[in-house]
Enzyme design. Structure first.
Site, PDB file in Angstrom:
ATOM      1  CG  ASN A   1      71.591  33.736  58.232  1.00 47.97           C
ATOM      2  OD1 ASN A   1      71.957  33.691  59.398  1.00 47.97           O
ATOM      3  ND2 ASN A   1      72.037  34.632  57.363  1.00 47.97           N
TER       4      ASN A   1
ATOM      5  CB  CYS B   1      75.755  36.853  60.714  1.00 42.47           C
ATOM      6  SG  CYS B   1      74.152  37.199  59.979  1.00 42.47           S
TER       7      CYS B   1
ATOM      8  CG  HIS C   1      77.054  33.012  59.259  1.00 45.23           C
ATOM      9  ND1 HIS C   1      76.034  32.750  60.139  1.00 45.23           N
ATOM     10  CD2 HIS C   1      76.573  33.948  58.395  1.00 45.23           C
ATOM     11  CE1 HIS C   1      74.991  33.496  59.823  1.00 45.23           C
ATOM     12  NE2 HIS C   1      75.283  34.224  58.767  1.00 45.23           N
TER      13      HIS C   1
HETATM   14  N1  ACO Z   1      62.056  32.849  44.997  1.00 49.00           N
HETATM   15  C1  ACO Z   1      62.108  32.973  43.664  1.00 49.00           C
HETATM   16  N2  ACO Z   1      62.802  33.929  43.039  1.00 49.00           N
HETATM   17  C2  ACO Z   1      63.494  34.794  43.802  1.00 49.00           C
HETATM   18  C3  ACO Z   1      63.478  34.729  45.215  1.00 49.00           C
HETATM   19  C4  ACO Z   1      62.715  33.706  45.805  1.00 49.00           C
HETATM   20  N3  ACO Z   1      62.647  33.554  47.145  1.00 49.00           N
HETATM   21  N4  ACO Z   1      64.249  35.730  45.695  1.00 49.00           N
HETATM   22  C5  ACO Z   1      64.743  36.389  44.645  1.00 49.00           C
HETATM   23  N5  ACO Z   1      64.275  35.841  43.499  1.00 49.00           N
HETATM   24  C6  ACO Z   1      64.557  36.248  42.124  1.00 49.00           C
HETATM   25  C7  ACO Z   1      65.017  37.664  42.024  1.00 49.00           C
HETATM   26  O1  ACO Z   1      63.925  38.545  42.015  1.00 49.00           O
HETATM   27  C8  ACO Z   1      65.789  37.652  40.737  1.00 49.00           C
HETATM   28  O2  ACO Z   1      64.856  37.752  39.683  1.00 49.00           O
HETATM   29  P1  ACO Z   1      65.171  38.683  38.394  1.00 49.00           P
HETATM   30  O3  ACO Z   1      66.439  38.106  37.814  1.00 49.00           O
HETATM   31  O4  ACO Z   1      63.968  38.503  37.587  1.00 49.00           O
HETATM   32  O5  ACO Z   1      65.359  40.050  38.965  1.00 49.00           O
HETATM   33  C9  ACO Z   1      66.393  36.261  40.683  1.00 49.00           C
HETATM   34  O6  ACO Z   1      65.639  35.471  41.624  1.00 49.00           O
HETATM   35  C10 ACO Z   1      67.861  36.230  41.051  1.00 49.00           C
HETATM   36  O7  ACO Z   1      68.033  37.026  42.211  1.00 49.00           O
HETATM   37  P2  ACO Z   1      69.445  37.203  42.859  1.00 49.00           P
HETATM   38  O8  ACO Z   1      69.329  38.101  44.046  1.00 49.00           O
HETATM   39  O9  ACO Z   1      70.455  37.545  41.830  1.00 49.00           O
HETATM   40  O10 ACO Z   1      69.730  35.706  43.330  1.00 49.00           O
HETATM   41  P3  ACO Z   1      71.032  35.128  43.977  1.00 49.00           P
HETATM   42  O11 ACO Z   1      71.470  33.960  43.202  1.00 49.00           O
HETATM   43  O12 ACO Z   1      72.036  36.203  44.300  1.00 49.00           O
HETATM   44  O13 ACO Z   1      70.487  34.577  45.368  1.00 49.00           O
HETATM   45  C11 ACO Z   1      70.405  35.206  47.673  1.00 49.00           C
HETATM   46  C12 ACO Z   1      69.882  35.453  46.271  1.00 49.00           C
HETATM   47  C13 ACO Z   1      70.002  33.777  48.078  1.00 49.00           C
HETATM   48  C14 ACO Z   1      69.775  36.217  48.611  1.00 49.00           C
HETATM   49  C15 ACO Z   1      71.930  35.314  47.681  1.00 49.00           C
HETATM   50  O14 ACO Z   1      72.339  36.501  47.044  1.00 49.00           O
HETATM   51  C16 ACO Z   1      72.493  35.308  49.087  1.00 49.00           C
HETATM   52  O15 ACO Z   1      72.383  34.348  49.821  1.00 49.00           O
HETATM   53  N6  ACO Z   1      73.171  36.404  49.473  1.00 49.00           N
HETATM   54  C17 ACO Z   1      73.750  36.477  50.794  1.00 49.00           C
HETATM   55  C18 ACO Z   1      72.775  37.129  51.662  1.00 49.00           C
HETATM   56  C19 ACO Z   1      72.836  36.640  53.082  1.00 49.00           C
HETATM   57  O16 ACO Z   1      73.121  35.520  53.372  1.00 49.00           O
HETATM   58  N7  ACO Z   1      72.498  37.545  53.978  1.00 49.00           N
HETATM   59  C20 ACO Z   1      72.364  37.192  55.343  1.00 49.00           C
HETATM   60  C21 ACO Z   1      73.123  38.031  56.271  1.00 49.00           C
HETATM   61  S1  ACO Z   1      74.792  38.159  55.901  1.00 49.00           S
HETATM   62  C22 ACO Z   1      75.293  36.686  56.047  1.00 49.00           C
HETATM   63  O17 ACO Z   1      74.738  35.981  56.863  1.00 49.00           O
HETATM   64  C23 ACO Z   1      76.328  36.252  55.171  1.00 49.00           C
END
Ligand code: ACO
Length: 326
Positions: free
Chosen positions: A283, A113, A253
């Site tokens: 993204n 990224c 980003h």
């Molecule tokens: N729909 C519904 N529920 C979901 C989904 C979905 N698509 N995905 C995950 N969940 C659930 C999980 O299973 C979890 O359930 P549980 O509590 O029963 O286990 C719950 O939602 C919370 O999951 P978390 O992973 O804690 O959710 P969070 O608030 O952290 O959001 C996310 C997840 C959106 C992936 C976030 O962590 C994020 O954006 N992280 C950065 C990742 C990223 O952007 N990576 C890209 C490359 S690096 C970069 O570009 C920065």
């Protein structure tokens, strides 16, 4: 003083729109969850006829047009991508062919990224050595081919697209002020695509194990992204004796709206100075910043003399910031 100046911007995204409602039919998710957790409403998905080099070429043509530079005048093409058409040749060589940029050297650059910032910094260094060079820097991705559409943790986040800039050297105060690049390979496992390289070459077993897809520890990535982007943004400002209040447009980003909001809050950059288009494209990795830069430019959000900050974080991990006097 020689500075690298952006003289043209362009972007291109595939026509096919995949909405959160479409995803509700594919995995156990909801528009409400995706919107509140990420800010994404829809993303674009490439067809077979729209590989990385195609998106990159379309974006490049628009940037060349704005710059009033002919493809034949280009000295170099850098395509920043983690999803090239194939392992060999590079997407950059295919773009060179598509454009007819006969005299341009061409190579791909891989920094996930943060790829576009690494590519821009590379072009900047070539130009500081030779003011007359004209370089095309493109961020282009077809992440849809690396997403496991059965995995709700990742499939809702990513999309396809490309953005491009044409850069050259000018004497004066305008242009790229400085680039600040960082990496930490010790944390590579938090965000990686394990299959398809020489460790796990293509095989039936590799496909059965889903190693060809993006694997991510989202929560950890989130925290690291906020910290690293804030630190590199401050580093860029301090090295130019500037403060966050001097920024006219902040282009981060586009990975997660909550990441963007957290950094803007920490740096105290008001909402109207933060460029956001994540709701439309999700993204697109190396393409998010050049797409956003082009949209901001064409919308008239950037005026001559404005201070623009680009700030990214991605797999590797890699991260960084660039400051531009527009
Ligand atoms: N729909 C519904 N529920 C979901 C989904 C979905 N698509 N995905 C995950 N969940 C659930 C999980 O299973 C979890 O359930 P549980 O509590 O029963 O286990 C719950 O939602 C919370 O999951 P978390 O992973 O804690 O959710 P969070 O608030 O952290 O959001 C996310 C997840 C959106 C992936 C976030 O962590 C994020 O954006 N992280 C950065 C990742 C990223 O952007 N990576 C890209 C490359 S690096 C970069 O570009 C920065």
């Amino acid at each position: 003083m020689v500075h690298t100046v952006i003289i043209g911007t362009g972007c291109h995204v595939p026509a096919r729109v995949l909405t959160n409602q479409d995803l509700e039919k594919m995995v156990d998710t909801s528009d409400e969850w995706i919107t509140t957790r990420s800010g994404i409403k829809e993303r674009r998905i490439s067809s077979k006829d729209e590989p990385c080099s195609f998106l990159a070429t379309q974006a490049a043509k628009k940037a060349l047009d704005m710059a009033q530079v002919k493809a034949a005048e280009l000295d170099m093409i850098i395509v920043c991508t983690l999803t090239p058409d194939m392992l060999m040749p590079t997407a950059a060589c295919l773009v060179q062919k598509n454009l007819g940029a006969e005299k341009a050297a061409a190579f791909d650059l891989s920094a996930a990224c943060s790829g576009f910032l690494y590519g821009l910094a590379t072009a900047d260094n070539f130009i500081r050595n030779n003011i007359s060079l004209k370089i095309l820097v493109i961020g282009a991705e077809v992440l849809s081919c690396r997403v496991n559409w059965k995995d709700r943790n990742t499939s809702v986040l990513f999309g396809d697209g490309a953005g491009a800039v044409v850069v050259t050297g000018r004497n004066g105060k305008r242009g790229i002020l400085s680039n600040h690049l960082h990496a930490d390979g010790t944390l590579w496992k938090l965000l990686h695509i394990p299959g398809g390289g020489c460790v796990s070459p293509p095989s039936r077993q590799m496909l059965d194990d889903n190693l060809q897809y993006i694997h991510m520890q989202g929560r950890d990535v989130f925290k690291l992204a906020v910290r690293a982007m804030e630190e590199s943004a401050r580093e860029a400002l301090e090295s130019n004796n500037l403060s966050p209040q001097d920024i006219d447009l902040y282009i981060p980003h586009q990975a997660n709206m909550r990441i963007i909001n957290s950094i803007a809050e920490r740096l105290q950059i008001p909402r109207e100075k933060v460029y956001v288009n994540i709701h439309k494209y999700g993204n697109t990795s190396a393409a998010t910043i050049p797409i956003a830069l082009d949209e901001a430019n064409r919308e008239g959000r950037i005026k001559e003399g404005d201070l623009v900050m680009l700030n990214a974080f991605g797999g590797g991990f890699t991260w960084g910031a660039s400051l531009i006097r527009w």
